[in-house]
Enzyme design. Sequence first.
Site, PDB file in Angstrom:
ATOM      1  N   SER B  18       1.002  -1.343   0.234  1.00 33.37           N
ATOM      2  CA  SER B  18       0.115  -0.324  -0.212  1.00 33.37           C
ATOM      3  C   SER B  18       0.847   0.776  -0.123  1.00 33.37           C
ATOM      4  O   SER B  18       0.342   2.317  -0.709  1.00 33.37           O
ATOM      5  CB  SER B  18      -0.730   0.181   0.923  1.00 33.37           C
ATOM      6  OG  SER B  18      -1.682  -1.359   1.035  1.00 33.37           O
ATOM      7  N   HIS B  44      -3.558   7.007   2.627  1.00 32.85           N
ATOM      8  CA  HIS B  44      -3.836   5.417   3.283  1.00 32.85           C
ATOM      9  C   HIS B  44      -5.424   5.083   3.632  1.00 32.85           C
ATOM     10  O   HIS B  44      -5.952   4.172   3.100  1.00 32.85           O
ATOM     11  CB  HIS B  44      -2.920   4.761   3.842  1.00 32.85           C
ATOM     12  CG  HIS B  44      -3.001   2.381   4.381  1.00 32.85           C
ATOM     13  ND1 HIS B  44      -3.277   2.172   5.704  1.00 32.85           N
ATOM     14  CD2 HIS B  44      -2.772   2.079   3.633  1.00 32.85           C
ATOM     15  CE1 HIS B  44      -3.469   0.905   5.845  1.00 32.85           C
ATOM     16  NE2 HIS B  44      -3.315   0.518   4.345  1.00 32.85           N
TER      17      HIS B  44
END
Lengths: 210, 210
Positions: B18, B44
């Site tokens: 991520s 995120h």
Amino acid sequence: MPQTYDYIKDGAAIYRKSFATIRGEARLDGFSTEEARVVVRMIHACGMVELAPQVVFTPDAAKAGRAALLAGKPILCDAKMVAHGITRARLPADNEIICTLDDPRVPELARRIGNTRSAAALDLWGERLDGAVVAIGNAPTALFHLLELIDAGAPRPALVIGMAVGFVGAAESKEALAAYPGLESVIVHGRLGGSAMTVAAINALASEQE
Amino acid sequence: MPQTYDYIKDGAAIYRKSFATIRGEARLDGFSTEEARVVVRMIHACGMVELAPQVVFTPDAAKAGRAALLAGKPILCDAKMVAHGITRARLPADNEIICTLDDPRVPELARRIGNTRSAAALDLWGERLDGAVVAIGNAPTALFHLLELIDAGAPRPALVIGMAVGFVGAAESKEALAAYPGLESVIVHGRLGGSAMTVAAINALASEQE
């Protein structure tokens, strides 16, 4: 002299003006009245009218979610922020809100099944899944694992709110939910999602009061 | 045969992938290393690399926030979702997390000052404001009221995380924060904001561990 700011200080007036702004700006014409109420609250929670085209309901999703709540079914959440954000006073049947992420059995379960704690926590939902409202507002792994559990014979929820967020597996897990036969769902497609819009969707389904 | 899905099930690997995706896509070149860590976590949390240009730090904001947490100062939150989202294990000094919204005095206080409950709750923070990290992740009225309180002589926090969200007063309250002299702040300008990115900012400041 102290600084004063000119702003609306009445909560109800703020809601009214917010919802009017959203209804004026967002493309809601593809939604039923009940669906639009849900989408408006979701937009309210994230500040983005651009969210509307990414929200997809199965035909009976809003109805099924509302009926499950009225019938007193529990709300099963993948994340604590979701569980804590739901406005309990709006729930029609004092519905139980369940998040098993902090259960002491979860770390060992996660090791055993080789998945994240967010996914492993779902193994503790058991029979409570039956007819429940499931809210996945954070972890793509939890959403994938939900589908695996149902596929392996776990009871079916009445509605799956699929709003996993982020860059790894989020879009894919929501596509898998959309493709799963016979599940009612509300999905925010793509990378967007998260606890705020998930909570907003539940709060909207919980009460017709704006 | 049960359906199986091919997805990453290792939490650490998901974080790594991520963060690498975010660093590859987001425009982070205007930020210091420490600021970029905060912005990456915020992205995120919301799934939007487009967030980056809307995040503005005062020059010492990240440093001041980190120092306050290391010094054991409390984190004062406007919303319960913010308070519940902070990862306690990341906090460097077992810092107290305070949200006074559910205090039984708040409804009467709100009536008396003619403001929302979110704003009135701040009147109970008192001396705990001194050197604290303040996190406004929901209510524009709370952010406006914070500035009014400071203006009327309340102690100054070390850092204000200004991430009020929505359509009525959010952008304006954050502009007022940016214009207020002598306050360190991290602000998401415009309508965007919310508990998830607020929590992410605190979690990033709390520990250098990605």
